[in-house]
Scaffold this motif. Structure first.
Motif, PDB file in Angstrom:
ATOM      1  N   ILE B 272       1.045  -1.248  -0.071  1.00 30.02           N
ATOM      2  CA  ILE B 272      -0.064   0.137  -0.009  1.00 30.02           C
ATOM      3  C   ILE B 272       0.693   0.997   0.159  1.00 30.02           C
ATOM      4  N   GLY B 273       2.058   1.145   0.547  1.00 27.81           N
ATOM      5  CA  GLY B 273       2.992   2.303   0.639  1.00 27.81           C
ATOM      6  C   GLY B 273       2.630   3.384   1.760  1.00 27.81           C
ATOM      7  N   LYS B 274       3.424   4.538   1.660  1.00 30.23           N
ATOM      8  CA  LYS B 274       3.078   5.495   2.572  1.00 30.23           C
ATOM      9  C   LYS B 274       1.647   6.158   2.540  1.00 30.23           C
ATOM     10  N   VAL B 275       1.076   6.871   3.246  1.00 27.26           N
ATOM     11  CA  VAL B 275      -0.356   7.496   3.158  1.00 27.26           C
ATOM     12  C   VAL B 275      -0.316   8.455   2.139  1.00 27.26           C
ATOM     13  N   GLN B 276      -1.128   8.244   1.112  1.00 26.27           N
ATOM     14  CA  GLN B 276      -1.461   9.107   0.090  1.00 26.27           C
ATOM     15  C   GLN B 276      -2.288  10.107   0.203  1.00 26.27           C
ATOM     16  N   PHE B 277      -2.134  11.161  -0.339  1.00 27.83           N
ATOM     17  CA  PHE B 277      -2.799  12.519  -0.138  1.00 27.83           C
ATOM     18  C   PHE B 277      -4.391  12.061  -0.443  1.00 27.83           C
ATOM     19  N   LYS B 278      -4.468  11.274  -1.510  1.00 29.25           N
ATOM     20  CA  LYS B 278      -5.827  11.039  -1.730  1.00 29.25           C
ATOM     21  C   LYS B 278      -6.640  10.202  -0.706  1.00 29.25           C
ATOM     22  N   GLU B 279      -5.758   9.723  -0.084  1.00 30.32           N
ATOM     23  CA  GLU B 279      -6.636   8.767   1.149  1.00 30.32           C
ATOM     24  C   GLU B 279      -7.082   9.840   2.141  1.00 30.32           C
ATOM     25  N   ILE B 280      -6.262  10.910   2.418  1.00 31.71           N
ATOM     26  CA  ILE B 280      -6.688  11.855   3.312  1.00 31.71           C
ATOM     27  C   ILE B 280      -7.765  12.805   2.777  1.00 31.71           C
ATOM     28  N   LYS B 281      -7.837  12.935   1.653  1.00 35.68           N
ATOM     29  CA  LYS B 281      -8.871  13.716   0.920  1.00 35.68           C
ATOM     30  C   LYS B 281     -10.038  12.975   1.029  1.00 35.68           C
ATOM     31  N   ALA B 282     -10.001  11.635   0.894  1.00 35.06           N
ATOM     32  CA  ALA B 282     -11.199  10.604   0.902  1.00 35.06           C
ATOM     33  C   ALA B 282     -11.710  10.623   2.223  1.00 35.06           C
ATOM     34  N   LEU B 283     -10.829  10.614   3.350  1.00 38.23           N
ATOM     35  CA  LEU B 283     -11.216  10.498   4.686  1.00 38.23           C
ATOM     36  C   LEU B 283     -11.872  11.877   5.144  1.00 38.23           C
ATOM     37  N   LEU B 284     -11.547  12.990   4.828  1.00 41.09           N
ATOM     38  CA  LEU B 284     -11.848  14.133   4.810  1.00 41.09           C
ATOM     39  C   LEU B 284     -13.230  14.468   4.471  1.00 41.09           C
ATOM     40  N   ILE B 285     -13.468  14.066   3.049  1.00 35.86           N
ATOM     41  CA  ILE B 285     -14.898  14.103   2.372  1.00 35.86           C
ATOM     42  C   ILE B 285     -15.962  13.100   3.246  1.00 35.86           C
ATOM     43  N   LEU B 286     -15.175  11.909   3.773  1.00 36.65           N
ATOM     44  CA  LEU B 286     -16.257  11.089   4.028  1.00 36.65           C
ATOM     45  C   LEU B 286     -16.706  11.521   5.520  1.00 36.65           C
ATOM     46  N   ALA B 287     -15.852  12.061   6.227  1.00 37.31           N
ATOM     47  CA  ALA B 287     -16.055  12.834   7.783  1.00 37.31           C
ATOM     48  C   ALA B 287     -17.159  13.813   7.335  1.00 37.31           C
ATOM     49  N   GLY B 288     -16.615  14.602   6.546  1.00 37.46           N
ATOM     50  CA  GLY B 288     -17.891  15.740   6.271  1.00 37.46           C
ATOM     51  C   GLY B 288     -19.206  15.339   5.917  1.00 37.46           C
ATOM     52  N   THR B 289     -19.126  14.435   4.837  1.00 35.99           N
ATOM     53  CA  THR B 289     -20.409  13.879   4.417  1.00 35.99           C
ATOM     54  C   THR B 289     -21.395  13.324   5.785  1.00 35.99           C
ATOM     55  N   ILE B 290     -20.443  12.530   6.823  1.00 34.25           N
ATOM     56  CA  ILE B 290     -21.158  11.822   7.886  1.00 34.25           C
ATOM     57  C   ILE B 290     -21.720  13.017   8.823  1.00 34.25           C
ATOM     58  N   PHE B 291     -20.823  14.104   8.766  1.00 30.13           N
ATOM     59  CA  PHE B 291     -21.159  15.201   9.783  1.00 30.13           C
ATOM     60  C   PHE B 291     -22.616  15.982   9.187  1.00 30.13           C
ATOM     61  N   LEU B 292     -22.534  16.057   7.915  1.00 38.68           N
ATOM     62  CA  LEU B 292     -23.622  16.718   7.268  1.00 38.68           C
ATOM     63  C   LEU B 292     -24.962  15.811   7.219  1.00 38.68           C
ATOM     64  N   TRP B 293     -24.638  14.374   7.189  1.00 33.89           N
ATOM     65  CA  TRP B 293     -26.046  13.525   7.162  1.00 33.89           C
ATOM     66  C   TRP B 293     -26.721  13.300   8.680  1.00 33.89           C
ATOM     67  N   VAL B 294     -25.453  13.759   9.610  1.00 32.68           N
ATOM     68  CA  VAL B 294     -26.079  13.528  11.023  1.00 32.68           C
ATOM     69  C   VAL B 294     -26.646  14.868  11.515  1.00 32.68           C
ATOM     70  N   PHE B 295     -26.118  15.873  11.293  1.00 33.08           N
ATOM     71  CA  PHE B 295     -26.416  17.319  11.916  1.00 33.08           C
ATOM     72  C   PHE B 295     -27.271  18.082  10.710  1.00 33.08           C
ATOM     73  N   GLU B 296     -27.088  18.013   9.718  1.00 35.69           N
ATOM     74  CA  GLU B 296     -27.712  18.967   8.727  1.00 35.69           C
ATOM     75  C   GLU B 296     -28.642  18.359   7.905  1.00 35.69           C
ATOM     76  N   SER B 297     -29.185  16.993   8.199  1.00 37.12           N
ATOM     77  CA  SER B 297     -29.904  16.124   7.070  1.00 37.12           C
ATOM     78  C   SER B 297     -31.310  16.801   7.086  1.00 37.12           C
TER      79      SER B 297
END
Lengths: 160, 476
Positions: B272-297
Motif C-alpha cells: 500500500i505504501g505511505k499514506v497518499q494524499f488522496k486517502e486523506i482527501k477521501a477521509l475528509l470528504i467522508l467525515a464531512g459527509t457523515i457530519f452533514l448527514w447526522v447534523f444537517e440532514s
C-alpha cells in the motif's frame, strides 16, 4: 463442431473404427456429432465389439449408429438386431432393398426420406421433408446439449 | 473424453425440466398472469385498477422470489405492465425514478467507489488486523468488528469482497486446513460482521433508503440518517457484542502461533505504501459527509449531501469515472425505481386499503403480535429472497396495517427493513455469506444452523428494544 452447427443445418456422422473402450463413444458423443459410422471391415464382430456397438446405440439417437456390413446378409441381420444401421461396403441396390425390407429395420430407421450412408442417391425434398429434417436435427442437438454436462457449470448451477 | 465433461444419463424429460425450469416457470407464470389480468370477476368492492395492481404485484412477487429473470428486469417489466393496464399514468410511473432515495443510493455507490479507489479502506483494514491480530481470538474479533465498522460506510458486499483476499492470504500463511476452527470463524466473522454492520446506517445496504423511499412516496414522512442510527444501532450493537463474545469463546481454544502473520501484514502494508494524499482527501470528504448527514440532514437532505459528496471525490481527484461506474449497481437502481412505482400503485389504487379492510383489520393484532409477526416474516423471508425484494413485498402492506392500528408507518419501516438485511443462514441469502462460503472453510449445514440461532437472537433482542427502548425514544 459448434461453428459447423451455427452456420449449417447438416447431420454430422463421425467415421471411426470400433474403439476398444466405451468412454471413447462418450467422448465422440460429447463432440456433438449426430451419429457414428464404424467403418471397421471384419468378417465378424467380436463380443467386445458388439458390446461397444450396443453401448453406442444406447447413447446416440435411434438410427444414427452405422456399421460396415461387408455385403453379408447374416452380418446385416446381426447389426439390425443390435439396432445398428448396416452399411454395405459396396453399393448394391439389392442389398439396400434387403436391408430396408428387413422386418426390424423400420424400428431403427432414422425416419428420413433417404437413410444416410445406406442410400447414395439424393432424394428430392419437399418443404415438409425439409421442416421434418430441421426438427429432427434440432431435437438431436437439444438431446446432445441436455446430456453433455460441464462439471464446472453443474457445480455452479447447484448453488454452491 | 475431456475431464470437465460428462454424460448425464437421466431421462430426457428430467434433463429438459432441469435445463429449462426457469423458462417453464416463466411461461407458466405469464399464462397465469394473463388469465387473471383479463379475468372479469373482480372481487366485490375492489376497483379495476386495484385488481390489476394486485395481479401485477403477485406476478412481480413470483418473479422476484423465484429469480427466474434478473430482479431489475422484473422491475422494468412491472413499470411497463402498470402503464399498459392503466393502473397509473405512465408519466407518473416513470417519474418514480426521480425519487430522492434513488439519488441517495447513486451517491452512496459513488462514495463507496471513492473510498475504495483511494485505498483508505485497505489501509484501515491492514492497520486494524496488524494491530489486533496477534492472537487467534483477537484476530477473529478484529475481522468481525472491522467488517461491521466498514459496513457502516460501504455496501456490505463491498466490505466482504475487499477483506476476502486479505483473509485468504492470512489463512494460507497460517497453513489452516479446511476443517480449521480458526479458519471457519474468521469467515463467519467476515459474513456476520458485514451483515450486522450493514443494517446500522443507510450506506451498508441500499434496501434501507429504498424503504425510506417507499415511506416518503406513500405517506410523505421520512426518517433521517441520525434518527435511523439512534433507533437501529443500540439493538444491533447489542447483537454485535453477543456475537463477538460467542466467536471469541469458540476460538479461544486455538493455540495457533500468529507471529508468522506479521510478514503478511508488513508485506500488505508495504504494497500500500505511505499514506497518499488522496486517502486523506477521501477521509475528509467522508467525515464531512457523515457530519452533514447526522447534523444537517433536516436542512440539506441526505440525498443532496450524498450527491455533493460524490461529486467532491471527482473534484478533488480522488477517483475517476472509469473506476466509479464499475461500483455503481445500475441493476439495483432500476429495481428500486420499479419497486417504488409498484408500492405507490398499491397504495394509490386503494388496494392496500381494501386488503386492510377485508382481511388484516379483522385479525385484531396486538402491537406485540404485530412486531413479532412482521419481524419474523421479514427475517426468514430474506434468507431466500433478495433483501430489497423483501422490503418491496412486505413494506406497503405492513405500513398500511401499522397505520390502521394507529401505529406510525415509520415503525413498519424499521420492522421490515432492519430484519431484511439480517440474512445469515445460506450462501445465497446475501453476498457477504456467499463470499465467506466460497473460502471453503464453512459448511452449508452448520452455517444454516448457526444462522437460524442468530436470526432468533436478533428477533429476541429487537423485540426487547422495540417494546422498551423504541417506546422511550418515541418511535410509537
Amino acid at each position: 463442431m459448434d461453428t459447423i452447427k451455427k452456420y449449417y443445418d447438416i447431420f454430422i456422422v463421425l467415421k471411426s473404427a470400433i474403439p476398444q473402450h466405451k468412454y471413447r463413444i462418450e467422448e465422440y458423443f460429447s463432440y456433438g456429432v449426430h451419429g457414428l459410422y464404424f467403418s471397421t471391415s471384419a468378417d465378424a464382430y467380436s463380443r467386445e465389439q458388439v458390446e461397444i456397438l450396443t453401448f453406442a446405440t444406447e447413447l446416440f439417437t435411434r438410427g444414427w449408429v452405422f456399421a460396415n456390413a461387408q455385403n453379408d446378409k447374416n452380418m446385416i441381420s446381426q447389426l439390425i438386431s443390435l439396432k445398428v444401421i448396416p452399411v454395405p461396403s459396396e453399393q448394391d441396390s439389392g442389398l439396400v432393398k434387403f436391408i430396408k425390407s428387413h422386418q426390424s429395420f423400420a424400428n431403427i430407421s432414422p425416419n428420413l426420406k433417404s437413410v444416410p450412408l445406406l442410400e447414395q442417391e439424393q432424394s428430392d425434398y419437399s418443404l415438409a421433408d425439409k421442416i421434418k429434417m430441421k426438427m429432427l436435427l434440432e431435437t438431436m442437438n437439444l438431446r446432445q446439449k441436455l446430456m453433455v454436462k460441464n462439471i464446472d457449470e453443474s457445480f455452479g448451477s447447484s448453488g454452491l | 473424453m475431456k475431464n470437465d465433461v460428462y454424460i448425464d444419463r437421466r431421462p430426457l424429460v428430467t434433463l429438459f425440466l432441469i435445463e429449462y425450469k426457469n423458462a417453464i416457470l416463466l411461461l407458466f407464470s405469464f399464462i397465469l398472469f394473463l388469465i387473471f389480468i383479463y379475468n372479469k370477476n373482480i372481487p366485490h368492492g375492489m376497483s379495476t385498477e386495484a385488481y390489476h395492481a394486485l395481479v401485477i404485484f403477485l406476478f412481480a412477487i413470483f418473479l422476484w422470489v423465484s429469480n427466474v429473470i434478473p430482479l431489475a428486469i422484473t422491475s422494468l417489466m412491472v413499470m411497463g405492465l402498470l402503464a399498459t393496464f392503466e393502473v397509473l399514468p405512465d408519466e407518473k410511473i416513470f417519474s418514480f425514478f426521480g425519487n430522492k432515495s434513488l439519488f441517495f443510493i447513486i451517491g452512496a455507490f459513488i462514495i463507496a467507489a471513492g473510498i475504495s479507489g483511494s485505498g483508505l479502506n485497505k489501509r484501515i483494514s491492514y492497520y486494524i488486523l496488524a494491530k489486533f491480530g496477534d492472537k487467534p481470538h483477537r484476530l477473529v474479533l478484529a475481522v468481525f468488528f472491522l467488517s461491521a465498522a466498514l459496513a457502516h460506510f460501504m455496501p456490505e458486499y463491498a466490505v466482504a469482497a475487499m477483506l476476502f483476499p486479505i483473509l485468504m492470504s492470512i489463512c494460507k500463511r497460517l497453513n489452516l486446513k479446511k476443517d480449521s476452527v480458526l479458519g471457519k470463524y474468521i469467515f463467519y466473522a467476515l459474513a456476520w460482521g458485514s451483515v450486522l454492520g450493514g443494517v446500522v446506517t443507510f450506506l451498508g445496504g441500499a434496501r434501507n433508503p429504498l424503504a425510506i423511499g417507499i415511506l416518503e412516496q406513500s405517506t410523505g414522512q421520512t426518517i433521517g440518517f441520525l434518527d435511523w442510527m439512534i433507533t437501529v444501532a443500540p439493538p444491533v450493537y447489542l447483537v454485535i457484542i453477543l456475537v463477538a463474545i460467542y466467536v471469541a469463546r469458540e476460538v479461544r481454544a486455538s493455540t495457533k502461533d500468529m507471529q508468522i502473520l506479521k510478514d503478511v501484514f508488513s508485506e500488505g502494508g508495504e504494497r500500500i505504501g505511505k499514506v497518499q494524499f488522496k486517502e486523506i482527501k477521501a477521509l475528509l470528504i467522508l467525515a464531512g459527509t457523515i457530519f452533514l448527514w447526522v447534523f444537517e440532514s433536516g436542512r440539506i437532505g441526505i440525498a443532496n449531501v450524498a450527491l455533493i459528496s460524490a461529486a467532491l471525490f471527482f473534484v478533488l481527484n480522488v477517483t475517476n469515472w472509469e473506476d466509479a461506474k464499475k461500483e455503481i449497481n445500475w441493476g439495483a437502481i432500476l429495481m428500486y425505481g420499479g419497486a417504488i412505482a409498484l408500492g405507490t400503485a398499491l397504495e394509490q389504487t386503494g388496494l392496500l386499503e381494501y386488503i386492510n379492510q377485508s382481511y388484516i383489520s379483522k385479525m385484531n393484532f396486538s402491537t406485540l403480535t404485530f412486531i413479532i409477526v412482521v419481524f419474523s416474516l421479514s427475517v426468514f423471508l430474506t434468507e431466500g429472497v433478495s433483501n430489497a425484494a423483501v422490503v418491496v413485498i412486505l413494506l406497503p402492506v405492513v405500513m398500511k396495517t401499522a397505520i390502521s392500528m394507529n401505529l406510525p408507518p415509520t415503525l413498519a419501516v424499521y420492522l421490515v427493513a432492519v430484519p431484511s438485511g439480517l440474512a445469515f443462514m445460506f450462501p445465497m441469502s446475501s453476498p457477504p455469506n456467499a463470499i465467506a462460503y466460497s473460502s471453503g472453510f464453512i459448511k452449508m449445514g452448520e452455517t444454516a444452523a448457526k444462522g437460524f440461532i442468530l436470526c432468533i437472537l436478533c428477533l429476541a433482542v429487537v423485540l426487547v428494544f422495540a417494546l422498551t427502548y423504541w417506546r422511550i425514544i418515541g418511535i410509537y
